[in-house]
Structure formats: structure tokens, C-alpha cells
Design a protein around this motif. Sequence first.
Motif, mmCIF file in Angstrom:
data_model
loop_
_atom_site.group_PDB
_atom_site.id
_atom_site.type_symbol
_atom_site.label_atom_id
_atom_site.label_comp_id
_atom_site.label_asym_id
_atom_site.label_seq_id
_atom_site.Cartn_x
_atom_site.Cartn_y
_atom_site.Cartn_z
ATOM 1 N N GLU A 1 0.817 -1.213 0.000
ATOM 2 C CA GLU A 1 0.000 0.000 0.000
ATOM 3 C C GLU A 1 0.850 1.263 0.000
ATOM 4 O O GLU A 1 0.399 2.304 -0.484
ATOM 5 C CB GLU A 1 -0.953 0.002 1.200
ATOM 6 N N THR B 1 1.156 1.446 -3.838
ATOM 7 C CA THR B 1 -0.072 1.518 -4.636
ATOM 8 C C THR B 1 -1.053 2.594 -4.179
ATOM 9 O O THR B 1 -1.827 3.104 -4.994
ATOM 10 C CB THR B 1 -0.791 0.162 -4.650
ATOM 11 N N VAL B 2 -1.018 2.934 -2.908
ATOM 12 C CA VAL B 2 -1.948 3.937 -2.374
ATOM 13 C C VAL B 2 -1.205 5.227 -2.020
ATOM 14 O O VAL B 2 -1.479 6.291 -2.577
ATOM 15 C CB VAL B 2 -2.704 3.394 -1.135
#
Length: 98
Positions: A60, A63-64
Motif C-alpha cells: 500500500e 499503490t496507495v
Amino acid sequence: MITEIAQIDVKPGSEKDFEAAVAKAKAAFGRSKGFHGFELHKSIEKPQRYRLMVKWATLENHTVDFRGSENFTEWRGLVGQYFASPPEVEHTETVLTT
């Protein structure tokens, strides 16, 4: 620890400019949550092909946190003009090391 592996093909003749742009982008990565360093590898057989290997604490974080940040916008602004095609990205985790 997660490794992001991005295969990046650059436009012919832009290799040195791309490498310089990635060097400039170090600061954008360095400000990113969960970032633990990167390496840029250039193919010998295909000199317009690179592999960017980025270490992240979690999936994350890439990706985030990174992709949703101004740091990602800065990264793409520096290097995107050299892409011959969109990068292919995958994530790995180490299962064996020596």
C-alpha cells in the motif's frame, strides 16, 4: 518488505536524459511513506530497457500512498516524457536470499 519492479522502455536516444531525470526524482521517492531505496538497472541486450527496483515497507505504500501523492506527480513529470510505452509494474516479496 515489498519490491516494486517496473520495466520501462524509453524512446531511442533518450537514455541519458531518462537516467538524469530518474536521478532528479530521488527526492520525490525519499519523501514518500514506506520508501526504503531504489536501484535503476539498464539492459545490456536492449539498451532502451530499464528495470526500476523500488523497496517499500508495504504494498500500500506504493499503490496507495505513493501513487496518490504529489511525489508520484513529480516523478511522472520528470520521467514520463521519455517513456516509449507505459511501464509494466509488478510487486514481489523475497522468499529466499543468500
